[in-house]
Design an enzyme around this catalytic site. Structure first.
Site, PDB file in Angstrom:
ATOM      1  N   MET A  14       0.580  40.640  78.808  1.00 50.61           N
ATOM      2  CA  MET A  14       1.281  41.078  79.037  1.00 50.61           C
ATOM      3  C   MET A  14       1.560  41.294  80.559  1.00 50.61           C
ATOM      4  O   MET A  14       0.826  40.958  81.611  1.00 50.61           O
ATOM      5  CB  MET A  14       1.805  42.598  79.233  1.00 50.61           C
ATOM      6  CG  MET A  14       1.829  43.072  78.279  1.00 50.61           C
ATOM      7  SD  MET A  14       3.764  42.487  77.236  1.00 50.61           S
ATOM      8  CE  MET A  14       4.925  41.865  78.346  1.00 50.61           C
ATOM      9  N   MET A  32       5.792  46.666  70.938  1.00 51.09           N
ATOM     10  CA  MET A  32       5.737  47.906  71.807  1.00 51.09           C
ATOM     11  C   MET A  32       5.962  49.367  71.071  1.00 51.09           C
ATOM     12  O   MET A  32       7.198  49.845  72.043  1.00 51.09           O
ATOM     13  CB  MET A  32       6.563  47.523  72.769  1.00 51.09           C
ATOM     14  CG  MET A  32       5.881  46.436  74.122  1.00 51.09           C
ATOM     15  SD  MET A  32       7.493  45.670  74.480  1.00 51.09           S
ATOM     16  CE  MET A  32       7.965  44.340  73.416  1.00 51.09           C
ATOM     17  N   HIS A  87       6.599  41.473  68.000  1.00 50.19           N
ATOM     18  CA  HIS A  87       5.308  42.570  69.815  1.00 50.19           C
ATOM     19  C   HIS A  87       5.553  43.402  69.367  1.00 50.19           C
ATOM     20  O   HIS A  87       7.078  43.779  70.021  1.00 50.19           O
ATOM     21  CB  HIS A  87       6.055  41.726  70.705  1.00 50.19           C
ATOM     22  CG  HIS A  87       5.324  42.355  72.475  1.00 50.19           C
ATOM     23  ND1 HIS A  87       5.451  42.342  73.154  1.00 50.19           N
ATOM     24  CD2 HIS A  87       4.427  43.149  72.657  1.00 50.19           C
ATOM     25  CE1 HIS A  87       4.939  42.892  74.019  1.00 50.19           C
ATOM     26  NE2 HIS A  87       4.808  43.374  73.241  1.00 50.19           N
ATOM     27  N   ASP A 117       3.507  37.104  78.850  1.00 48.17           N
ATOM     28  CA  ASP A 117       5.031  37.331  77.973  1.00 48.17           C
ATOM     29  C   ASP A 117       5.509  38.005  79.137  1.00 48.17           C
ATOM     30  O   ASP A 117       4.998  39.372  79.537  1.00 48.17           O
ATOM     31  CB  ASP A 117       4.804  38.818  77.114  1.00 48.17           C
ATOM     32  CG  ASP A 117       6.139  39.264  76.563  1.00 48.17           C
ATOM     33  OD1 ASP A 117       7.398  38.485  77.047  1.00 48.17           O
ATOM     34  OD2 ASP A 117       6.476  39.665  75.732  1.00 48.17           O
ATOM     35  N   HIS A 151       9.911  35.006  69.523  1.00 50.74           N
ATOM     36  CA  HIS A 151       9.360  36.137  69.791  1.00 50.74           C
ATOM     37  C   HIS A 151      10.404  37.508  69.860  1.00 50.74           C
ATOM     38  O   HIS A 151      11.135  38.276  70.140  1.00 50.74           O
ATOM     39  CB  HIS A 151       9.033  36.509  71.279  1.00 50.74           C
ATOM     40  CG  HIS A 151       7.989  37.322  71.652  1.00 50.74           C
ATOM     41  ND1 HIS A 151       6.610  37.792  71.466  1.00 50.74           N
ATOM     42  CD2 HIS A 151       8.452  38.651  72.929  1.00 50.74           C
ATOM     43  CE1 HIS A 151       6.282  38.660  72.493  1.00 50.74           C
ATOM     44  NE2 HIS A 151       6.986  39.391  72.486  1.00 50.74           N
ATOM     45  N   SER A 172      12.135  34.819  74.174  1.00 54.98           N
ATOM     46  CA  SER A 172      12.294  36.562  73.261  1.00 54.98           C
ATOM     47  C   SER A 172      13.417  36.827  72.949  1.00 54.98           C
ATOM     48  O   SER A 172      14.650  36.362  73.655  1.00 54.98           O
ATOM     49  CB  SER A 172      11.841  37.412  74.226  1.00 54.98           C
ATOM     50  OG  SER A 172      12.245  38.447  74.183  1.00 54.98           O
ATOM     51  N   ASP A 216      10.865  41.161  70.595  1.00 52.35           N
ATOM     52  CA  ASP A 216       9.866  42.239  71.155  1.00 52.35           C
ATOM     53  C   ASP A 216      10.803  44.411  70.169  1.00 52.35           C
ATOM     54  O   ASP A 216      11.854  44.509  70.532  1.00 52.35           O
ATOM     55  CB  ASP A 216      10.692  42.645  72.647  1.00 52.35           C
ATOM     56  CG  ASP A 216      10.407  41.282  73.396  1.00 52.35           C
ATOM     57  OD1 ASP A 216       8.825  41.786  73.437  1.00 52.35           O
ATOM     58  OD2 ASP A 216      10.380  40.616  73.861  1.00 52.35           O
ATOM     59  N   MET A 274      10.772  48.106  70.664  1.00 49.99           N
ATOM     60  CA  MET A 274      10.215  49.537  71.227  1.00 49.99           C
ATOM     61  C   MET A 274      11.336  50.401  71.143  1.00 49.99           C
ATOM     62  O   MET A 274      11.981  50.744  70.871  1.00 49.99           O
ATOM     63  CB  MET A 274      11.015  48.441  72.656  1.00 49.99           C
ATOM     64  CG  MET A 274      10.759  47.693  73.699  1.00 49.99           C
ATOM     65  SD  MET A 274      11.857  47.480  75.360  1.00 49.99           S
ATOM     66  CE  MET A 274      11.380  45.719  75.211  1.00 49.99           C
TER      67      MET A 274
END
Ligand code: DX5
Ligand code: ZN
Length: 214
Positions: free
Chosen positions: A136, A67, A65, A174, A32, A7, A34, A36
């Site tokens: 998760m 979120m 990913h 993750d 990865h 990540s 992330d 957000m």
């Protein structure tokens, strides 16, 4: 053989392109990323420009990913930015089936993720449609947390559901993953391992990635 998806949340952003190249040359199969939004999770990370920068830095698989709330609004732009796998949260979506179809129509792989409190059974009809299920193992929002052991049990349930349904999406885990707890996740059926701090804060990245592979 499991795949490792470091990540980039824990990477050195002032040297982003080289950080990406470094993890790939040291054995990572996926990257990865992330995303957000400060709404679905209580933190803000980055968005399209960073996915584009990663795309320009490597040919490796970009595992994005999301979120974020209302993921359907942004799927197309993440696809255009160079994502290969687009994973959204079950809890953030009204019509998961439609979002999965949209991701596929853009020629990308679709993943669905569940937070620690969400029971795996909610994915019963969706596991056949997705390419990846992301379980998760911490509350999404921050790197560097401790793995919640009960979440590891959910991996076993997902794996069993997939066997029973006759499908085999990748099963990704993750959050809080280290060389000490990775084996139980693999034994439970996980085959894509995300690790942020364990990889990027390691003295020897190659060694850290190979420890996770086992
Ligand atoms: C948490 C993110 C994770 C996180 C993992 O919301 O989805 O990908 O960066 O970081 P570590 O491995 O440090 O827990
Ligand atoms: Zn993640």
């Amino acid at each position: 053989m499991v795949k490792i998806s470091p990540s980039v949340l824990s990477c050195d952003f002032k040297d982003f392109g080289n950080e990406i190249k470094k993890i790939v040359s040291n054995g990572a199969e996926y990257i990865h990323i992330d995303v957000m939004d400060g709404h679905f999770v209580p933190n803000i990370s980055f968005g399209f420009p960073l996915v584009k920068a990663a795309r320009e830095s490597t040919d490796a698989v970009l595992d994005v990913h999301l979120m974020i709330s209302d993921p359907e609004k942004y799927i197309e732009r993440f696809a255009d930015s160079g994502a290969d796998i687009i994973t959204f949260h079950y809890e953030a979506a009204e019509n998961c089936g439609e979002i999965i179809e949209k991701i596929h129509s853009l020629g990308k792989k679709a993943g669905i993720s569940i937070k620690p409190a969400t029971p795996p059974e909610v994915l019963k009809d969706l596991i056949k449609k997705v390419d990846l299920v992301l379980v998760m193992t911490v509350e999404p929002g921050f790197g560097g947390q401790k793995l919640i052991p009960e979440c590891a049990e959910k991996v076993k349930v997902i794996k069993k559901m997939c066997v029973q349904a006759g499908c085999s999406p990748e099963i990704e885990v993750d959050g809080g993953i280290t060389a000490e707890n990775v084996n139980m996740l693999k034994e439970n059926g996980a085959n894509v391992i995300v690790a942020g701090s364990f990889v990027f804060k390691a003295e020897n990245i190659k060694e850290a990635i190979s420890q996770l592979k086992g």
